[in-house]
Motif scaffolding. Structure first.
Motif, PDB file in Angstrom:
ATOM      1  N   PHE A 229       0.716  -1.284  -0.074  1.00 37.18           N
ATOM      2  CA  PHE A 229      -0.115   0.174   0.038  1.00 37.18           C
ATOM      3  C   PHE A 229       0.839   1.200  -0.060  1.00 37.18           C
ATOM      4  O   PHE A 229       2.043   1.202   0.420  1.00 37.18           O
ATOM      5  N   TYR A 230       0.200   2.266  -0.365  1.00 35.57           N
ATOM      6  CA  TYR A 230       1.145   3.544  -0.567  1.00 35.57           C
ATOM      7  C   TYR A 230       1.346   4.278   0.880  1.00 35.57           C
ATOM      8  O   TYR A 230       2.163   4.822   1.286  1.00 35.57           O
ATOM      9  N   ALA A 231       0.152   4.180   1.745  1.00 38.42           N
ATOM     10  CA  ALA A 231       0.513   4.896   2.941  1.00 38.42           C
ATOM     11  C   ALA A 231      -0.650   4.368   3.911  1.00 38.42           C
ATOM     12  O   ALA A 231      -1.645   3.842   3.450  1.00 38.42           O
ATOM     13  N   VAL A 232      -0.339   4.574   5.344  1.00 42.74           N
ATOM     14  CA  VAL A 232      -1.208   3.912   6.495  1.00 42.74           C
ATOM     15  C   VAL A 232      -1.288   5.045   7.361  1.00 42.74           C
ATOM     16  O   VAL A 232      -0.512   5.907   7.752  1.00 42.74           O
ATOM     17  N   PHE A 233      -2.525   5.117   7.978  1.00 37.24           N
ATOM     18  CA  PHE A 233      -2.802   6.097   9.129  1.00 37.24           C
ATOM     19  C   PHE A 233      -3.428   5.190  10.058  1.00 37.24           C
ATOM     20  O   PHE A 233      -4.295   4.461   9.896  1.00 37.24           O
ATOM     21  N   VAL A 234      -2.935   5.386  11.426  1.00 34.92           N
ATOM     22  CA  VAL A 234      -3.428   4.541  12.658  1.00 34.92           C
ATOM     23  C   VAL A 234      -4.125   5.289  13.532  1.00 34.92           C
ATOM     24  O   VAL A 234      -3.951   6.567  13.790  1.00 34.92           O
ATOM     25  N   GLU A 237      -9.265   2.520  18.135  1.00 29.34           N
ATOM     26  CA  GLU A 237     -10.560   1.798  17.999  1.00 29.34           C
ATOM     27  C   GLU A 237     -11.617   2.742  18.528  1.00 29.34           C
ATOM     28  O   GLU A 237     -12.727   2.944  17.930  1.00 29.34           O
ATOM     29  N   ASN A 238     -11.473   2.882  19.891  1.00 27.44           N
ATOM     30  CA  ASN A 238     -12.744   3.846  20.574  1.00 27.44           C
ATOM     31  C   ASN A 238     -12.818   5.246  20.094  1.00 27.44           C
ATOM     32  O   ASN A 238     -13.828   6.038  20.236  1.00 27.44           O
ATOM     33  N   VAL A 239     -11.683   5.964  19.571  1.00 27.53           N
ATOM     34  CA  VAL A 239     -11.839   7.319  18.960  1.00 27.53           C
ATOM     35  C   VAL A 239     -12.508   7.227  17.605  1.00 27.53           C
ATOM     36  O   VAL A 239     -13.538   7.952  17.501  1.00 27.53           O
ATOM     37  N   ALA A 240     -12.090   5.908  16.943  1.00 29.83           N
ATOM     38  CA  ALA A 240     -12.973   5.835  15.810  1.00 29.83           C
ATOM     39  C   ALA A 240     -14.537   5.726  16.052  1.00 29.83           C
ATOM     40  O   ALA A 240     -15.456   6.179  15.420  1.00 29.83           O
ATOM     41  N   ASP A 266     -12.475  12.319  25.106  1.00 33.92           N
ATOM     42  CA  ASP A 266     -12.660  13.805  25.160  1.00 33.92           C
ATOM     43  C   ASP A 266     -12.431  14.519  24.311  1.00 33.92           C
ATOM     44  O   ASP A 266     -11.166  14.681  23.908  1.00 33.92           O
ATOM     45  N   GLU A 267     -12.872  15.233  23.394  1.00 31.69           N
ATOM     46  CA  GLU A 267     -12.656  16.052  22.280  1.00 31.69           C
ATOM     47  C   GLU A 267     -12.047  15.417  21.315  1.00 31.69           C
ATOM     48  O   GLU A 267     -10.724  15.829  20.869  1.00 31.69           O
ATOM     49  N   GLY A 268     -12.177  13.958  20.959  1.00 34.16           N
ATOM     50  CA  GLY A 268     -11.233  13.282  19.954  1.00 34.16           C
ATOM     51  C   GLY A 268      -9.911  12.660  20.689  1.00 34.16           C
ATOM     52  O   GLY A 268      -9.080  12.113  20.077  1.00 34.16           O
ATOM     53  N   ILE A 269      -9.849  12.786  21.934  1.00 42.81           N
ATOM     54  CA  ILE A 269      -8.529  12.378  22.672  1.00 42.81           C
ATOM     55  C   ILE A 269      -8.888  11.318  23.791  1.00 42.81           C
ATOM     56  O   ILE A 269      -9.787  11.553  24.580  1.00 42.81           O
ATOM     57  N   SER A 270      -8.307  10.206  23.300  1.00 45.51           N
ATOM     58  CA  SER A 270      -8.370   9.031  24.218  1.00 45.51           C
ATOM     59  C   SER A 270      -7.738   9.065  25.670  1.00 45.51           C
ATOM     60  O   SER A 270      -6.425   9.225  25.673  1.00 45.51           O
ATOM     61  N   GLY A 559      11.546   4.123   9.823  1.00 39.54           N
ATOM     62  CA  GLY A 559      10.944   2.731  10.760  1.00 39.54           C
ATOM     63  C   GLY A 559      10.177   3.362  11.873  1.00 39.54           C
ATOM     64  O   GLY A 559       9.083   4.149  11.651  1.00 39.54           O
ATOM     65  N   VAL A 560      10.071   2.565  12.961  1.00 40.15           N
ATOM     66  CA  VAL A 560       9.070   2.872  14.133  1.00 40.15           C
ATOM     67  C   VAL A 560       9.099   4.478  14.445  1.00 40.15           C
ATOM     68  O   VAL A 560       8.003   4.808  15.188  1.00 40.15           O
ATOM     69  N   LYS A 561      10.262   4.942  14.173  1.00 38.57           N
ATOM     70  CA  LYS A 561      10.119   6.617  14.881  1.00 38.57           C
ATOM     71  C   LYS A 561       8.995   7.441  14.226  1.00 38.57           C
ATOM     72  O   LYS A 561       8.445   7.953  14.841  1.00 38.57           O
ATOM     73  N   VAL A 562       8.840   7.291  12.926  1.00 36.38           N
ATOM     74  CA  VAL A 562       7.924   7.785  12.456  1.00 36.38           C
ATOM     75  C   VAL A 562       6.544   7.612  12.858  1.00 36.38           C
ATOM     76  O   VAL A 562       5.644   8.326  12.793  1.00 36.38           O
ATOM     77  N   LEU A 563       6.475   6.379  13.404  1.00 33.77           N
ATOM     78  CA  LEU A 563       5.162   5.927  13.799  1.00 33.77           C
ATOM     79  C   LEU A 563       4.639   6.614  15.200  1.00 33.77           C
ATOM     80  O   LEU A 563       3.622   7.100  15.181  1.00 33.77           O
ATOM     81  N   ARG A 564       5.712   6.874  15.732  1.00 28.72           N
ATOM     82  CA  ARG A 564       5.507   7.639  17.042  1.00 28.72           C
ATOM     83  C   ARG A 564       5.291   9.184  16.750  1.00 28.72           C
ATOM     84  O   ARG A 564       4.571   9.749  17.284  1.00 28.72           O
ATOM     85  N   GLU A 565       5.863   9.636  15.841  1.00 31.87           N
ATOM     86  CA  GLU A 565       5.882  11.351  15.475  1.00 31.87           C
ATOM     87  C   GLU A 565       4.706  11.512  15.018  1.00 31.87           C
ATOM     88  O   GLU A 565       4.140  12.522  15.089  1.00 31.87           O
ATOM     89  N   LYS A 566       3.956  10.590  14.118  1.00 30.85           N
ATOM     90  CA  LYS A 566       2.907  10.856  13.439  1.00 30.85           C
ATOM     91  C   LYS A 566       1.622  10.033  13.938  1.00 30.85           C
ATOM     92  O   LYS A 566       0.632  10.236  13.009  1.00 30.85           O
ATOM     93  N   SER A 567       1.599   9.357  14.866  1.00 28.56           N
ATOM     94  CA  SER A 567       0.345   8.991  15.343  1.00 28.56           C
ATOM     95  C   SER A 567      -0.759  10.016  16.049  1.00 28.56           C
ATOM     96  O   SER A 567      -0.138  11.119  16.374  1.00 28.56           O
ATOM     97  N   SER A 568      -1.876   9.819  15.780  1.00 25.80           N
ATOM     98  CA  SER A 568      -2.817  10.717  16.241  1.00 25.80           C
ATOM     99  C   SER A 568      -3.433  10.482  17.880  1.00 25.80           C
ATOM    100  O   SER A 568      -3.928  11.268  18.284  1.00 25.80           O
ATOM    101  N   PHE A 569      -2.307   9.694  18.591  1.00 26.49           N
ATOM    102  CA  PHE A 569      -2.559   9.540  19.793  1.00 26.49           C
ATOM    103  C   PHE A 569      -1.113   9.138  20.469  1.00 26.49           C
ATOM    104  O   PHE A 569       0.014   9.482  19.877  1.00 26.49           O
TER     105      PHE A 569
END
Length: 571
Positions: A229-234, A237-240, A266-270, A559-569
């Motif tokens: 796949f081209y890109a992933v967004f994580v 579950e409960n926020v969705a 609360d306001e989109g933040i778990s 690698g995993v660093k970008v997952l930490r930096e760009k996660s919505s949580f």
């Protein structure tokens, strides 16, 4: 010493027609322990299919001879088990007696009980086509295993995590390979998305609020590297689910097949301190229903340790169980049963009190059969970093393990990646909660090598877990907001008639009168297990989410660093 880098995506936010075109090439993926849900945001129907794989057994050669293949059941926790052994324990008998007593005191059912009845009817269908593949995925895997003893059924996720064990196929790489094959098969057969087309697709990956970070990393690698796949967004579950319910703040109660996940959003933040994961769900209602029907009906002969009979029992449970206390008399049902080689139905006649009794499983902890000698109640833990992300973790973090003891022997394990607890959770704060907390023991043996071990010896029932979660909110104003916006999702509880009304009654018995308990109404008539899918579709269309996509190029570089930096949580 070099500083940690911030990784900003090259993707620019889209609007209007460009965003609509992007949604046509976006996929929502919600993997679960029992089922996986997959669809595009603009699709009218969501693909819901069993999250399993059947692999052909290969007999190993030992000293020139062929030995019988090892069964998977001997090396992993069996997903399909019954109550035969546990039903004879003192704890189960006391809880079942308490449930019966409570039901008699709160039911309007007449004393005279009508005669019970059960009858199975089956018609032979067309002969099954022989299977020659090395593996089969999804619903077809269940049929293949039922008709062919040369295949072994495997479930790659258990309780929301990778099903790791010491037997064949239990390593992380083997489980990841199973997941890749399952997802690839669904994409090709159900959604008709070829491997070449996936280079233009983006995926919104829905994960539990309490997650194993290595599992998330593995799933992102599967999507970007293995499936192309081209890109992933994580997204959590409960926020969705909150977005799917169309509210801005809510206490989300997700009762699935094997696990129950609660958290306040609360306001989109778990809120991390409110997250709690309990190892029970709709499967426990299935087990009690099967045991109860065997006690009451002589003709009832299903064996739920078999995968085919398990799903038959699951269909019976969904039609039989309810929480409508206004009904009286008998419940006469005709249920179509899933079967790999025939058309099968069952007719059952039972008093409504019998139908209501099995639904009390989640409200009497002694009715829940443990999957092993111990069960784990899990809380959120801060990120401790990894060898590839040395700047991402905290310092001097104590490890905690929270276990529910189901017998006299409890083994303390050092599982920092698999068992997560919140360092903010203390005995003093739990005693101030409205709910009765689990009994804890913080004295850890010196030989364990753990800085701080907290044990729980009592499993929280569903209504008490909700009270505990909401009581962990920082302010009274937050708590009142959560009590007015409770969202119950998942296919393990909310699908039963009268379930929300019954849960509200149980909560009002624990909550002070000054708090108003309200459930978010399902105005869209959306199935309870598709709230997260709908919410993820909404999130994928937000302009602010465009900066959070992780491309294949970024993953290969950082690698995993970008997952930490760009996660919505908070990773």
């Amino acid at each position: 010493m070099p500083r940690a880098k911030k990784y900003v995506t090259k993707l620019q936010p889209l609007t209007g027609d460009d965003l609509d075109k992007q949604l046509e090439k976006t996929l929502i993926l919600h993997p679960g322990s029992r089922s996986i849900r997959m669809a595009r945001p603009l699709d009218r129907e969501c693909v819901v299919i069993c999250h399993c794989i059947a692999r052909r057994r290969h007999a190993p050669h030992v000293n020139g001879t062929v030995s019988p293949p090892e069964t998977m059941e001997s090396s992993q926790t069996n997903a399909f088990r019954d109550l035969d052994t546990y039903s004879s324990t003192k704890e189960f008998k006391q809880s079942f007696t308490s449930a019966e007593t409570w039901l008699k005191e709160n039911s309007n059912e007449e004393k005279a009980v009508s005669r019970t009845y059960c009858s199975f009817d089956a018609k032979e269908s067309e002969e099954a086509v022989p299977v020659t593949k090395d593996y089969v995925v999804g619903n077809n895997a269940l049929d293949v295993v039922a008709l062919n003893s040369d295949y072994t059924l495997s479930w790659p996720l258990r309780y929301g995590r990778f099903n790791l064990h010491s037997g064949p196929g239990g390593s992380r790489s083997a489980v990841a390979a199973d997941i890749a094959h399952i997802w690839d098969g669904i994409l090709l057969e159900e959604l008709e998305i070829s491997r070449k087309e996936r280079a233009e697709y983006r995926v919104v990956l829905i994960i539990p609020d309490i997650y194993d970070r290595e599992d998330v990393r593995s799933m992102v690698e599967i999507l970007l590297l293995d499936l192309g796949f081209y890109a992933v967004f994580v997204v959590l579950e409960n926020v969705a689910s909150m977005f799917g319910a169309a509210v801005t703040s809510a206490c989300v109660v997700d009762v699935g097949a094997e696990k129950t996940m609660l958290s306040c959003v609360d306001e989109g933040i778990s809120l991390p301190d409110t997250r709690i994961l309990l190892h029970y769900g709709g499967d426990d209602i299935t087990r009690l229903s099967n045991w109860f029907l065997h006690q009451k009906l002589r003709a009832f002969n299903l064996n739920i340790t078999n995968s085919v009979d398990w799903f038959k029992m699951d269909a019976i449970k969904k039609a039989l169980c309810h929480f409508d206390y206004g009904l009286s008399g008998c419940n006469d049902l005709f249920v179509d049963l899933p079967s790999p080689d025939r058309e099968e139905t069952v007719q059952i006649k039972l008093p409504h009190d019998f139908c209501r009794l099995t639904g009390l499983t989640l409200f009497f902890d002694g009715l829940i059969a443990p999957s092993s000698a111990e069960q784990v109640v899990e809380f959120y833990s801060p990120y401790e970093g990894s060898c590839e992300d040395i700047y991402g973790g905290g310092r001097n973090l104590n490890r905690k393990v929270v276990m529910v003891k189901k017998n006299d022997k409890t083994e303390v394990r050092d599982r920092p990646a698999l068992v997560e607890t919140s360092t903010a959770v203390s005995q003093d704060s739990m005693e101030n909660s409205l709910a009765e907390p689990p009994t804890t023991d913080k004295a850890a043996p010196a030989s364990d090598g753990l800085d701080n071990v907290e044990r729980a010896t009592k499993l929280m029932e569903l209504h008490r877990a909700i009270v505990w979660s909401i009581s962990r909110c920082a302010t009274e104003e937050q708590q009142r907001r959560m009590w007015k916006n409770i969202v119950v999702v998942g296919g393990g509880y909310a699908l039963f008639s009268g379930a929300l009304e019954f849960l509200k009654k149980k909560l009002e018995e624990l909550v002070p009168p000054s708090y108003e308990v309200e459930f978010v109404p399902n105005t869209r008539e959306l199935p309870a297990d598709l709230y997260a899918y709908k919410g993820a579709s909404v999130i994928a269309a937000l302009e602010t989410a465009q900066y959070l996509w992780i491309t294949k190029e970024e993953w290969q570089r950082n690698g995993v660093k970008v997952l930490r930096e760009k996660s919505s949580f908070g990773w």
